[in-house]
Design an enzyme around this catalytic site. Sequence first.
Site, PDB file in Angstrom:
ATOM      1  N   CYS A 146       0.794  -0.948  -0.096  1.00 42.54           N
ATOM      2  CA  CYS A 146      -0.519  -0.242   0.286  1.00 42.54           C
ATOM      3  C   CYS A 146       0.522   1.114   0.230  1.00 42.54           C
ATOM      4  CB  CYS A 146      -0.401   0.133   1.346  1.00 42.54           C
ATOM      5  SG  CYS A 146      -2.078  -1.523   1.380  1.00 42.54           S
ATOM      6  N   ASP A 176      19.345  37.904 -13.639  1.00 39.37           N
ATOM      7  CA  ASP A 176      18.147  37.410 -14.385  1.00 39.37           C
ATOM      8  C   ASP A 176      17.706  39.016 -13.713  1.00 39.37           C
ATOM      9  OD1 ASP A 176      15.636  36.272 -15.505  1.00 39.37           O
ATOM     10  OD2 ASP A 176      14.642  37.360 -13.332  1.00 39.37           O
TER      11      ASP A 176
END
Length: 498
Positions: free
Chosen positions: A32, A443
């Site tokens: 599971c 940037d």
Amino acid sequence: MNDDVRLRAIRAKDARFDGWFIVAVRTTRIYCRPSCPARTPHPKNVTFLPSAAAAQAAGYRACKRCRPDASPGSPEWSTRADLVARAMRLIADGVVDREGVNGLAARLGYSTRQIERQVRAQLGAGPLALARAQRAQTARTLVETTGLPLTEVAYAAGFGSVRAFNKMVREVFGLTPGELRRRAPGHRSTRDTVQHDGWQQLRLRLPFRRPLCPDNLFGHLAATAVPGVEEWRAGAYRRTLRLPHGPGVVAVKARADHIQARLWLTDLRDLTTAVNRCRHLLDLDADPQAIDEQLGADPVLAAMVRAAPGRRVPRTTDGEEFAVRLVLGQQISTRAARTHAGRLADAYGTPIDDPDGGLSRLFPPPEVLVDATDESLAMPQSRRRTVRALCTALAQQEIDLSPGADWATTRDRLLRLPGVGPWTVEGVAMRVQGDPDAFLATDLGVRRALDALHLPGSAAGRAEITGRWSPWRAYAVQHLWAMGDHEINRIPTGDTPS
């Protein structure tokens, strides 16, 4: 993570741990996910395994309630740069199915024995078993979401025979393929599979770990969409895909607990690769709890993280395409970069017939763009030289932008190209390779955000502060960009302008 932590996770049915490990119950021989809603097994009956492939190899069957094979992937494989992580990314991209373990080893530059040993040590299963587990999930998807005859499903999922397909489905899911289809929600509708001139449509739910902030994720993809290759339509991001066996088209839309995906494929053998690339595009295997916990603890970013938890890094489905587009966009606006990329796509892209209309071509590969004319590269001569140098290096395989690429080597080889600097290299690292610590210090949007936060003006002072955000600096970039009033930060209200 030790067994005490794992036991607490399964008692709390904590979905944050889905994909990190598998819970195998020895008494039932079922495995599971940690958040399985079934009754928590007694600790003495539980074995923790690192992967579904390891559980299947040990003779466990997948739980019919929690469907552990459909949980989000482990965040480890998208954030690590070591050999096993590179191998896992290539396996997820379908390399073992297409080229075998020898092909995987050749791409990584190691012997087959070394790859087998290292992968097995960390995953509990070898590359073939991992590819088999992935093939099982592909088969389940096709069984449950299409009306294809099961014989066609077997070959589309990569099985050499129907017998091998039937055997695998019974071993992994404890059901025959027919029973698996009948148990699927709304299974009757799967008989009405849509086909169009050789295209096959599939509707999928792509899981992720919550929270997920869709604003910058879809806003960025829509704002930079290349005409003919990408579009924003009816609340969904759509784009063409260059896949190993033929072209594809995908439309993805954010829902509360999953990404709704509609795939059009010309060859169903490309399903696994297409899904993996879409997950990479939307950064769906990220662990937002871990990322936000660290970034939110920093006083510089705390308020931004609280306001928009779960930011993801918008990435790409095609590394070579994105690298070219990044160079085209050097020192110009988003709109101008779209125009340049659209001009190349229109002149050299491979035409396709989008079953839903709107898209018209695949972005041209680098080997085609090597011979692009000056007229189609309407930009300064220095940037034309950079585009051609990049395309030549990619076409001659001197630079590897595949999922299994070595991040440090790629950075080094990109920097050797004329006209390629840190902004381009970090952009590739962040959005192509998925390096969670890539940081675009030069940037313009990042610099403006740092100025607005009144951080020290010196490079050393800023490096000291931004270094605190490691190893999640790529996610910090998303928060910094969101400080600006740019279209990349918001989901469009209308369709992409043509």
